[in-house]
Design an enzyme around this catalytic site. Structure first.
Site, PDB file in Angstrom:
ATOM      1  N   ALA A   1      -0.905  -0.053 -21.727  1.00  0.00           N
ATOM      2  CA  ALA A   1      -0.783   0.371 -23.121  1.00  0.00           C
ATOM      3  C   ALA A   1       0.538   1.067 -23.403  1.00  0.00           C
ATOM      4  O   ALA A   1       0.701   1.651 -24.470  1.00  0.00           O
ATOM      5  CB  ALA A   1      -1.938   1.301 -23.479  1.00  0.00           C
TER       6      ALA A   1
ATOM      7  N   HIS B   1      -7.259   3.482 -14.784  1.00  0.00           N
ATOM      8  CA  HIS B   1      -6.269   4.228 -14.013  1.00  0.00           C
ATOM      9  C   HIS B   1      -6.786   4.546 -12.615  1.00  0.00           C
ATOM     10  O   HIS B   1      -7.072   5.701 -12.291  1.00  0.00           O
ATOM     11  CB  HIS B   1      -5.897   5.520 -14.746  1.00  0.00           C
ATOM     12  CG  HIS B   1      -5.342   5.292 -16.110  1.00  0.00           C
ATOM     13  ND1 HIS B   1      -5.679   6.065 -17.197  1.00  0.00           N
ATOM     14  CD2 HIS B   1      -4.486   4.353 -16.583  1.00  0.00           C
ATOM     15  CE1 HIS B   1      -5.042   5.621 -18.273  1.00  0.00           C
ATOM     16  NE2 HIS B   1      -4.321   4.583 -17.918  1.00  0.00           N
TER      17      HIS B   1
ATOM     18  N   VAL C   1       2.810  -8.319   7.434  1.00  0.00           N
ATOM     19  CA  VAL C   1       4.040  -7.547   7.591  1.00  0.00           C
ATOM     20  C   VAL C   1       4.063  -7.051   9.028  1.00  0.00           C
ATOM     21  O   VAL C   1       3.168  -6.301   9.436  1.00  0.00           O
ATOM     22  CB  VAL C   1       4.101  -6.350   6.618  1.00  0.00           C
ATOM     23  CG1 VAL C   1       5.379  -5.533   6.863  1.00  0.00           C
ATOM     24  CG2 VAL C   1       4.027  -6.804   5.171  1.00  0.00           C
TER      25      VAL C   1
ATOM     26  N   GLY D   1       1.545  -4.135 -13.470  1.00  0.00           N
ATOM     27  CA  GLY D   1       0.564  -3.742 -14.471  1.00  0.00           C
ATOM     28  C   GLY D   1       1.178  -3.448 -15.819  1.00  0.00           C
ATOM     29  O   GLY D   1       0.474  -3.346 -16.823  1.00  0.00           O
TER      30      GLY D   1
END
Length: 474
Positions: free
Chosen positions: A23, A411, A169, A18
Protein backbone atom coordinates in the site's frame (compact mmCIF):
# COMPACT_ATOMS: atom_id res chain seq x y z
CA UNK A 1 -2.72 -15.71 0.93
CA UNK A 2 -0.80 -18.26 3.00
CA UNK A 3 -2.84 -20.15 5.58
CA UNK A 4 -1.21 -21.34 8.80
CA UNK A 5 -2.58 -22.78 12.00
CA UNK A 6 -1.94 -19.53 13.86
CA UNK A 7 -2.22 -16.80 11.18
CA UNK A 8 -3.22 -15.94 7.62
CA UNK A 9 -0.51 -13.97 5.81
CA UNK A 10 -1.30 -11.64 2.89
CA UNK A 11 1.77 -11.20 0.71
CA UNK A 12 3.08 -11.12 -2.84
CA UNK A 13 6.19 -11.10 -4.96
CA UNK A 14 7.34 -9.87 -8.35
CA UNK A 15 10.21 -7.92 -9.85
CA UNK A 16 10.04 -5.24 -7.21
CA UNK A 17 9.27 -7.67 -4.40
CA UNK A 18 6.30 -7.01 -2.17
CA UNK A 19 6.39 -3.35 -3.25
CA UNK A 20 4.36 -4.30 -6.32
CA UNK A 21 1.33 -5.13 -4.16
CA UNK A 22 1.94 -3.09 -1.02
CA UNK A 23 0.00 0.00 0.00
CA UNK A 24 3.14 2.23 -0.28
CA UNK A 25 2.44 3.64 3.20
CA UNK A 26 5.85 4.71 4.48
CA UNK A 27 5.79 5.71 8.15
CA UNK A 28 8.50 6.07 10.78
CA UNK A 29 7.64 3.93 13.83
CA UNK A 30 7.59 5.25 17.41
CA UNK A 31 11.06 5.63 18.94
CA UNK A 32 10.24 3.09 21.67
CA UNK A 33 10.31 0.16 19.21
CA UNK A 34 14.14 0.31 19.22
CA UNK A 35 14.14 -0.39 22.94
CA UNK A 36 12.13 -3.61 22.51
CA UNK A 37 13.01 -6.99 21.05
CA UNK A 38 16.36 -8.57 20.27
CA UNK A 39 17.80 -5.50 18.54
CA UNK A 40 17.66 -3.38 21.71
CA UNK A 41 21.19 -2.35 22.63
CA UNK A 42 22.81 -3.48 19.36
CA UNK A 43 23.29 0.13 18.30
CA UNK A 44 22.32 3.64 19.29
CA UNK A 45 19.37 3.30 16.94
CA UNK A 46 17.80 6.60 18.02
CA UNK A 47 20.90 8.44 16.79
CA UNK A 48 21.76 6.24 13.80
CA UNK A 49 18.45 5.60 12.05
CA UNK A 50 17.17 9.12 11.20
CA UNK A 51 19.78 9.53 8.46
CA UNK A 52 18.87 6.19 6.92
CA UNK A 53 15.16 6.95 7.11
CA UNK A 54 15.93 10.18 5.24
CA UNK A 55 17.75 8.26 2.49
CA UNK A 56 14.95 5.72 2.25
CA UNK A 57 12.36 8.50 1.95
CA UNK A 58 14.34 10.16 -0.82
CA UNK A 59 14.72 6.90 -2.77
CA UNK A 60 11.06 5.95 -2.38
CA UNK A 61 9.73 9.42 -3.13
CA UNK A 62 7.84 9.81 0.13
CA UNK A 63 5.27 12.60 0.21
CA UNK A 64 2.05 13.44 2.04
CA UNK A 65 -1.16 12.07 0.56
CA UNK A 66 -2.97 14.75 -1.45
CA UNK A 67 -6.12 12.78 -2.29
CA UNK A 68 -8.43 12.84 0.73
CA UNK A 69 -11.24 10.51 -0.33
CA UNK A 70 -14.60 9.52 1.22
CA UNK A 71 -13.12 6.73 3.36
CA UNK A 72 -10.63 9.20 4.85
CA UNK A 73 -13.39 11.67 5.68
CA UNK A 74 -15.33 8.88 7.36
CA UNK A 75 -12.29 7.89 9.44
CA UNK A 76 -11.95 11.50 10.55
CA UNK A 77 -15.63 11.59 11.54
CA UNK A 78 -15.21 8.35 13.51
CA UNK A 79 -12.17 9.83 15.27
CA UNK A 80 -14.28 12.84 16.29
CA UNK A 81 -16.84 10.52 17.88
CA UNK A 82 -14.06 8.74 19.76
CA UNK A 83 -12.43 11.96 20.90
CA UNK A 84 -9.14 11.40 19.09
CA UNK A 85 -9.70 13.60 16.02
CA UNK A 86 -6.49 15.50 16.76
CA UNK A 87 -4.51 12.35 15.89
CA UNK A 88 -6.00 12.05 12.38
CA UNK A 89 -3.41 12.53 9.65
CA UNK A 90 -3.02 12.01 5.87
CA UNK A 91 -0.49 9.23 5.31
CA UNK A 92 3.08 9.57 4.11
CA UNK A 93 3.24 7.56 0.90
CA UNK A 94 5.43 6.65 -2.06
CA UNK A 95 3.12 8.03 -4.74
CA UNK A 96 3.64 10.66 -7.41
CA UNK A 97 0.79 13.18 -7.26
CA UNK A 98 2.28 15.56 -9.82
CA UNK A 99 4.30 18.74 -9.25
CA UNK A 100 3.46 20.84 -6.21
CA UNK A 101 0.52 23.08 -6.96
CA UNK A 102 -0.80 20.87 -9.75
CA UNK A 103 -4.23 19.55 -8.96
CA UNK A 104 -7.64 18.86 -10.44
CA UNK A 105 -8.98 16.32 -12.88
CA UNK A 106 -6.82 17.58 -15.75
CA UNK A 107 -3.67 16.82 -13.74
CA UNK A 108 -4.69 13.27 -12.86
CA UNK A 109 -2.79 10.80 -14.98
CA UNK A 110 -0.59 13.42 -16.65
CA UNK A 111 2.90 12.31 -17.72
CA UNK A 112 6.06 13.83 -16.27
CA UNK A 113 9.76 13.25 -16.76
CA UNK A 114 11.50 11.56 -13.80
CA UNK A 115 10.89 13.87 -10.81
CA UNK A 116 13.17 12.07 -8.34
CA UNK A 117 16.62 11.27 -9.75
CA UNK A 118 17.53 14.20 -12.00
CA UNK A 119 16.21 12.43 -15.06
CA UNK A 120 17.94 9.11 -14.34
CA UNK A 121 14.68 7.38 -13.45
CA UNK A 122 11.63 6.46 -15.53
CA UNK A 123 8.75 8.70 -16.57
CA UNK A 124 5.91 8.96 -14.04
CA UNK A 125 2.20 9.67 -14.27
CA UNK A 126 0.36 11.54 -11.55
CA UNK A 127 -2.04 9.53 -9.38
CA UNK A 128 -5.68 9.25 -10.49
CA UNK A 129 -6.95 8.03 -7.09
CA UNK A 130 -8.36 4.74 -8.39
CA UNK A 131 -7.57 2.83 -5.17
CA UNK A 132 -5.69 0.11 -7.07
CA UNK A 133 -2.33 0.43 -5.32
CA UNK A 134 -2.39 -3.03 -3.72
CA UNK A 135 -3.48 -4.69 -6.96
CA UNK A 136 -0.37 -3.27 -8.65
CA UNK A 137 -0.51 0.31 -9.96
CA UNK A 138 -1.42 0.27 -13.66
CA UNK A 139 -0.92 4.00 -14.14
CA UNK A 140 2.76 4.66 -13.34
CA UNK A 141 2.13 6.67 -10.17
CA UNK A 142 3.31 4.25 -7.49
CA UNK A 143 6.98 4.27 -6.48
CA UNK A 144 7.51 0.52 -6.40
CA UNK A 145 11.10 -0.75 -6.38
CA UNK A 146 11.17 -1.44 -10.11
CA UNK A 147 11.00 2.35 -10.55
CA UNK A 148 13.82 3.33 -8.19
CA UNK A 149 16.29 0.89 -6.62
CA UNK A 150 16.03 -1.85 -9.25
CA UNK A 151 15.64 0.55 -12.16
CA UNK A 152 18.81 2.44 -11.21
CA UNK A 153 20.67 -0.77 -10.38
CA UNK A 154 20.00 -2.12 -13.87
CA UNK A 155 21.21 1.15 -15.41
CA UNK A 156 24.48 0.58 -13.55
CA UNK A 157 24.93 -3.00 -14.73
CA UNK A 158 22.87 -5.18 -12.39
CA UNK A 159 20.96 -8.05 -14.00
CA UNK A 160 17.47 -8.99 -12.81
CA UNK A 161 16.31 -12.54 -13.55
CA UNK A 162 12.53 -12.69 -13.24
CA UNK A 163 10.56 -15.89 -12.58
CA UNK A 164 13.55 -17.50 -10.88
CA UNK A 165 13.66 -19.57 -7.69
CA UNK A 166 16.82 -20.22 -5.65
CA UNK A 167 17.10 -23.87 -4.63
CA UNK A 168 20.65 -24.04 -3.26
CA UNK A 169 23.43 -21.84 -1.85
CA UNK A 170 26.76 -23.53 -1.11
CA UNK A 171 30.08 -22.01 0.07
CA UNK A 172 32.84 -22.32 -2.55
CA UNK A 173 36.04 -24.35 -2.20
CA UNK A 174 34.93 -26.11 0.95
CA UNK A 175 35.26 -22.92 3.01
CA UNK A 176 32.45 -23.45 5.51
CA UNK A 177 32.15 -19.75 6.34
CA UNK A 178 31.87 -18.66 2.70
CA UNK A 179 35.22 -16.88 2.74
CA UNK A 180 35.73 -17.67 -0.97
CA UNK A 181 32.16 -16.88 -1.97
CA UNK A 182 29.10 -18.94 -2.84
CA UNK A 183 27.57 -21.01 -5.61
CA UNK A 184 23.89 -20.28 -6.15
CA UNK A 185 21.65 -22.74 -8.00
CA UNK A 186 18.35 -21.58 -9.48
CA UNK A 187 15.49 -22.97 -11.54
CA UNK A 188 12.68 -21.16 -13.38
CA UNK A 189 9.67 -20.66 -11.12
CA UNK A 190 7.46 -22.37 -13.70
CA UNK A 191 6.04 -25.89 -13.78
CA UNK A 192 8.97 -27.07 -15.90
CA UNK A 193 11.49 -25.62 -13.48
CA UNK A 194 9.85 -26.43 -10.16
CA UNK A 195 8.55 -29.92 -10.92
CA UNK A 196 10.68 -31.19 -13.81
CA UNK A 197 13.97 -29.57 -12.84
CA UNK A 198 14.46 -28.02 -16.28
CA UNK A 199 16.42 -24.82 -16.80
CA UNK A 200 18.69 -25.27 -13.79
CA UNK A 201 21.38 -22.59 -13.58
CA UNK A 202 24.46 -22.10 -11.39
CA UNK A 203 26.17 -18.79 -10.69
CA UNK A 204 28.99 -17.89 -8.32
CA UNK A 205 29.32 -14.74 -6.24
CA UNK A 206 31.50 -13.21 -3.57
CA UNK A 207 28.58 -11.87 -1.51
CA UNK A 208 24.91 -12.74 -1.13
CA UNK A 209 21.84 -10.95 0.23
CA UNK A 210 18.68 -12.81 1.24
CA UNK A 211 15.62 -10.61 0.64
CA UNK A 212 12.71 -12.95 -0.06
CA UNK A 213 10.33 -11.58 2.59
CA UNK A 214 9.94 -13.11 6.02
CA UNK A 215 8.24 -16.25 4.70
CA UNK A 216 10.50 -16.66 1.66
CA UNK A 217 13.79 -16.14 3.48
CA UNK A 218 12.80 -18.38 6.38
CA UNK A 219 11.72 -21.22 4.10
CA UNK A 220 14.87 -21.02 1.97
CA UNK A 221 17.22 -20.85 4.96
CA UNK A 222 15.45 -23.82 6.59
CA UNK A 223 15.91 -25.87 3.40
CA UNK A 224 19.57 -24.86 3.10
CA UNK A 225 20.32 -25.70 6.73
CA UNK A 226 18.44 -29.00 6.71
CA UNK A 227 20.07 -30.25 3.50
CA UNK A 228 23.54 -29.32 4.78
CA UNK A 229 24.31 -26.52 2.33
CA UNK A 230 24.44 -23.90 5.10
CA UNK A 231 24.49 -26.08 8.23
CA UNK A 232 25.62 -23.33 10.60
CA UNK A 233 22.52 -21.14 10.25
CA UNK A 234 21.42 -20.29 13.78
CA UNK A 235 18.88 -22.44 15.57
CA UNK A 236 17.04 -19.18 16.26
CA UNK A 237 15.74 -19.39 12.67
CA UNK A 238 11.94 -19.38 12.74
CA UNK A 239 11.78 -17.98 16.27
CA UNK A 240 9.85 -14.83 17.22
CA UNK A 241 7.86 -14.38 14.04
CA UNK A 242 5.68 -11.30 14.48
CA UNK A 243 2.48 -10.05 12.85
CA UNK A 244 2.61 -6.39 13.93
CA UNK A 245 -0.15 -7.36 16.40
CA UNK A 246 -2.66 -6.78 13.62
CA UNK A 247 -6.38 -7.13 13.24
CA UNK A 248 -8.54 -6.40 10.19
CA UNK A 249 -11.94 -4.82 10.89
CA UNK A 250 -14.44 -3.45 8.39
CA UNK A 251 -17.27 -0.95 8.05
CA UNK A 252 -19.61 -1.62 5.15
CA UNK A 253 -22.26 0.78 3.89
CA UNK A 254 -24.62 -1.01 1.49
CA UNK A 255 -26.34 1.45 -0.85
CA UNK A 256 -23.86 4.20 0.04
CA UNK A 257 -23.71 7.13 -2.39
CA UNK A 258 -20.00 7.58 -1.58
CA UNK A 259 -17.47 5.35 -3.32
CA UNK A 260 -15.10 3.94 -0.70
CA UNK A 261 -12.80 2.54 -3.40
CA UNK A 262 -11.66 6.00 -4.51
CA UNK A 263 -8.39 7.46 -3.26
CA UNK A 264 -5.12 5.68 -2.55
CA UNK A 265 -4.81 2.31 -0.83
CA UNK A 266 -4.23 3.81 2.63
CA UNK A 267 -5.03 7.50 2.68
CA UNK A 268 -5.19 8.37 6.37
CA UNK A 269 -4.70 7.07 9.88
CA UNK A 270 -5.28 7.78 13.55
CA UNK A 271 -3.90 6.76 16.93
CA UNK A 272 -6.63 5.78 19.37
CA UNK A 273 -4.05 5.34 22.16
CA UNK A 274 -0.28 5.21 22.47
CA UNK A 275 -0.15 1.54 21.45
CA UNK A 276 -2.93 1.27 18.83
CA UNK A 277 -2.75 2.67 15.30
CA UNK A 278 -5.60 2.40 12.77
CA UNK A 279 -5.54 3.09 9.02
CA UNK A 280 -8.36 3.40 6.47
CA UNK A 281 -7.64 0.89 3.71
CA UNK A 282 -9.30 0.28 0.35
CA UNK A 283 -9.26 -1.84 -2.80
CA UNK A 284 -10.30 -0.64 -6.27
CA UNK A 285 -13.85 -0.99 -7.55
CA UNK A 286 -14.52 -4.58 -8.60
CA UNK A 287 -11.82 -6.09 -6.35
CA UNK A 288 -14.37 -7.67 -4.04
CA UNK A 289 -12.70 -10.95 -3.06
CA UNK A 290 -11.92 -9.69 0.45
CA UNK A 291 -15.66 -9.46 0.97
CA UNK A 292 -15.66 -13.24 1.41
CA UNK A 293 -13.53 -12.81 4.55
CA UNK A 294 -15.81 -10.45 6.47
CA UNK A 295 -19.07 -10.79 8.35
CA UNK A 296 -20.90 -9.07 11.20
CA UNK A 297 -18.65 -8.02 14.07
CA UNK A 298 -18.37 -10.37 17.03
CA UNK A 299 -17.41 -8.27 20.04
CA UNK A 300 -16.67 -10.98 22.60
CA UNK A 301 -13.22 -12.61 22.60
CA UNK A 302 -12.53 -16.27 23.33
CA UNK A 303 -14.47 -19.44 22.68
CA UNK A 304 -17.83 -17.66 22.90
CA UNK A 305 -17.04 -15.45 19.92
CA UNK A 306 -18.97 -17.56 17.35
CA UNK A 307 -22.08 -17.20 19.51
CA UNK A 308 -21.48 -13.46 19.73
CA UNK A 309 -21.34 -13.42 15.92
CA UNK A 310 -24.66 -15.24 15.62
CA UNK A 311 -26.23 -12.66 17.90
CA UNK A 312 -24.71 -9.77 15.93
CA UNK A 313 -25.78 -11.25 12.59
CA UNK A 314 -29.33 -11.75 13.88
CA UNK A 315 -29.49 -8.05 14.82
CA UNK A 316 -28.29 -7.00 11.36
CA UNK A 317 -30.90 -9.19 9.66
CA UNK A 318 -33.69 -8.04 11.95
CA UNK A 319 -32.86 -4.37 11.34
CA UNK A 320 -33.02 -4.63 7.55
CA UNK A 321 -33.03 -8.04 5.80
CA UNK A 322 -32.27 -6.61 2.35
CA UNK A 323 -29.34 -4.54 3.66
CA UNK A 324 -28.10 -7.56 5.62
CA UNK A 325 -28.03 -9.67 2.45
CA UNK A 326 -26.07 -7.02 0.54
CA UNK A 327 -23.73 -6.71 3.52
CA UNK A 328 -22.88 -10.40 3.47
CA UNK A 329 -22.49 -10.84 -0.30
CA UNK A 330 -19.07 -9.92 -1.76
CA UNK A 331 -20.33 -8.00 -4.80
CA UNK A 332 -19.79 -4.28 -4.36
CA UNK A 333 -17.57 -4.82 -1.31
CA UNK A 334 -14.75 -2.50 -2.45
CA UNK A 335 -17.05 0.42 -3.27
CA UNK A 336 -19.04 0.10 -0.03
CA UNK A 337 -16.39 -0.82 2.55
CA UNK A 338 -13.61 0.69 4.61
CA UNK A 339 -11.14 -1.92 5.85
CA UNK A 340 -9.45 -0.79 9.05
CA UNK A 341 -5.91 -2.01 9.46
CA UNK A 342 -5.33 -2.05 13.22
CA UNK A 343 -1.75 -2.38 14.47
CA UNK A 344 -0.17 -2.35 17.91
CA UNK A 345 3.36 -2.07 19.27
CA UNK A 346 2.47 -4.62 21.97
CA UNK A 347 4.81 -7.59 21.98
CA UNK A 348 3.65 -10.97 20.79
CA UNK A 349 5.07 -13.61 18.50
CA UNK A 350 4.87 -17.18 17.26
CA UNK A 351 7.44 -19.65 15.92
CA UNK A 352 7.84 -21.37 12.56
CA UNK A 353 9.39 -24.68 11.54
CA UNK A 354 9.89 -26.55 8.28
CA UNK A 355 8.00 -29.85 8.51
CA UNK A 356 6.31 -32.43 6.34
CA UNK A 357 2.62 -31.75 6.03
CA UNK A 358 0.40 -34.56 7.28
CA UNK A 359 -1.85 -34.14 4.25
CA UNK A 360 1.04 -33.93 1.74
CA UNK A 361 4.12 -35.73 3.13
CA UNK A 362 6.03 -35.51 -0.17
CA UNK A 363 7.31 -32.03 0.66
CA UNK A 364 8.24 -29.88 3.60
CA UNK A 365 6.59 -26.54 4.23
CA UNK A 366 6.54 -23.82 6.85
CA UNK A 367 4.22 -24.44 9.78
CA UNK A 368 3.50 -22.27 12.81
CA UNK A 369 4.00 -23.31 16.42
CA UNK A 370 3.64 -21.87 19.92
CA UNK A 371 1.00 -19.83 21.68
CA UNK A 372 -1.71 -18.18 19.65
CA UNK A 373 -1.48 -14.47 18.96
CA UNK A 374 -4.49 -12.53 20.28
CA UNK A 375 -7.03 -11.96 17.51
CA UNK A 376 -9.16 -9.44 19.36
CA UNK A 377 -8.14 -5.83 19.98
CA UNK A 378 -10.86 -4.48 22.30
CA UNK A 379 -9.92 -0.84 21.80
CA UNK A 380 -10.10 -1.13 18.01
CA UNK A 381 -13.38 -3.04 18.05
CA UNK A 382 -14.95 -0.46 20.36
CA UNK A 383 -13.73 2.38 18.14
CA UNK A 384 -15.14 0.84 14.95
CA UNK A 385 -18.45 -0.10 16.58
CA UNK A 386 -19.08 3.44 17.82
CA UNK A 387 -17.81 5.00 14.62
CA UNK A 388 -19.90 2.74 12.40
CA UNK A 389 -23.06 4.01 14.05
CA UNK A 390 -21.99 7.60 13.39
CA UNK A 391 -21.44 7.05 9.65
CA UNK A 392 -24.37 4.68 9.07
CA UNK A 393 -22.24 1.56 8.50
CA UNK A 394 -22.35 -2.06 9.64
CA UNK A 395 -19.16 -3.08 11.52
CA UNK A 396 -17.50 -6.32 10.49
CA UNK A 397 -14.92 -8.83 11.68
CA UNK A 398 -12.79 -11.35 9.82
CA UNK A 399 -14.44 -14.78 9.56
CA UNK A 400 -11.19 -16.69 10.36
CA UNK A 401 -10.82 -14.60 13.54
CA UNK A 402 -14.36 -15.41 14.65
CA UNK A 403 -14.59 -19.10 13.80
CA UNK A 404 -10.98 -20.28 14.15
CA UNK A 405 -9.31 -17.64 16.37
CA UNK A 406 -6.84 -16.95 13.54
CA UNK A 407 -5.71 -13.35 12.83
CA UNK A 408 -4.87 -12.00 9.38
CA UNK A 409 -1.76 -9.92 8.75
CA UNK A 410 -0.20 -8.16 5.78
CA UNK A 411 2.99 -7.65 7.78
CA UNK A 412 4.70 -10.92 8.61
CA UNK A 413 8.03 -10.01 10.23
CA UNK A 414 10.92 -11.68 12.00
CA UNK A 415 12.00 -15.29 11.97
CA UNK A 416 15.59 -14.44 11.05
CA UNK A 417 15.90 -11.42 13.27
CA UNK A 418 18.77 -9.26 14.43
CA UNK A 419 20.29 -10.11 17.79
CA UNK A 420 23.50 -9.89 19.77
CA UNK A 421 24.32 -13.58 19.34
CA UNK A 422 23.25 -16.64 17.29
CA UNK A 423 21.48 -17.95 20.37
CA UNK A 424 18.90 -15.18 20.02
CA UNK A 425 18.89 -14.33 16.30
CA UNK A 426 20.11 -15.15 12.81
CA UNK A 427 21.96 -11.93 11.92
CA UNK A 428 23.75 -9.15 13.78
CA UNK A 429 23.07 -5.42 14.00
CA UNK A 430 24.58 -4.90 10.55
CA UNK A 431 22.39 -7.64 8.99
CA UNK A 432 25.34 -10.06 8.70
CA UNK A 433 24.35 -13.71 9.07
CA UNK A 434 26.11 -15.32 12.02
CA UNK A 435 28.87 -17.86 11.13
CA UNK A 436 29.09 -16.72 7.48
CA UNK A 437 31.04 -14.05 5.64
CA UNK A 438 29.60 -11.64 3.12
CA UNK A 439 26.07 -12.89 3.72
CA UNK A 440 23.28 -10.48 4.67
CA UNK A 441 19.54 -10.56 5.34
CA UNK A 442 17.70 -7.42 4.20
CA UNK A 443 13.97 -8.00 4.39
CA UNK A 444 11.19 -8.15 6.98
CA UNK A 445 12.59 -11.34 8.52
CA UNK A 446 15.35 -9.26 10.16
CA UNK A 447 12.88 -7.13 12.18
CA UNK A 448 13.03 -7.80 15.91
CA UNK A 449 9.96 -5.99 17.29
CA UNK A 450 6.40 -5.10 16.35
CA UNK A 451 6.50 -1.62 14.82
CA UNK A 452 2.87 -0.59 15.14
CA UNK A 453 3.06 0.97 11.65
CA UNK A 454 3.55 -0.38 8.14
CA UNK A 455 7.10 -1.79 8.11
CA UNK A 456 8.17 -0.96 4.52
CA UNK A 457 10.08 2.24 5.31
CA UNK A 458 11.87 0.63 8.27
CA UNK A 459 12.91 -2.36 6.14
CA UNK A 460 14.31 0.05 3.54
CA UNK A 461 16.07 2.19 6.14
CA UNK A 462 17.66 -0.85 7.80
CA UNK A 463 18.81 -2.10 4.40
CA UNK A 464 20.40 1.31 3.81
CA UNK A 465 22.04 1.01 7.23
CA UNK A 466 23.43 -2.40 6.28
CA UNK A 467 24.76 -1.08 2.96
CA UNK A 468 26.45 1.86 4.72
CA UNK A 469 28.90 -0.64 6.24
CA UNK A 470 29.94 -2.01 2.84
CA UNK A 471 32.88 -0.14 1.23
CA UNK A 472 32.05 1.63 -2.02
CA UNK A 473 33.40 0.00 -5.16
CA UNK A 474 36.03 2.15 -6.92
Amino acid sequence: MSFFRHVIVLHGNAVGGGSITYAQTLLVPPDRVWDNGQWAGLNDWHAVMPAHYATAKQMLGVTTNRIIAPADHHLKRMAEVAGCEDTWYPTEVGIFFGPEGESGTLAAGSAHADPYFAGEGPERHSCIGCGGCMMGCRHGAKNSLDKNYLYLAEKHGAQVHAETKVIDVVPLNGKADGADGYAVTTVPSTFAGLYLGLGKRRVTCQSIVFAGSSLGTQELLFHLRDKGSLPNISNALGKRVRTNAESLISCRMPDSHDDMSKGIAIGSGIHIDEHTHIEATRYPAGSDFMGLLFTAMAREPGWTRPFSWLKAMAKVVAANPRRALKFQLPWGFAKETIIFLCMQTADGHLDMQLKRLWYWPLRKALVTEGKRIPTFIPEANDFVTRGAEAIGAIPGSSIPEILFNIPTTAHCMGGAAMAASPEDGVCDGQNRVFHYRNMLICDSSMLAANLGVNPSLTITALAEHAMSHIPRKD
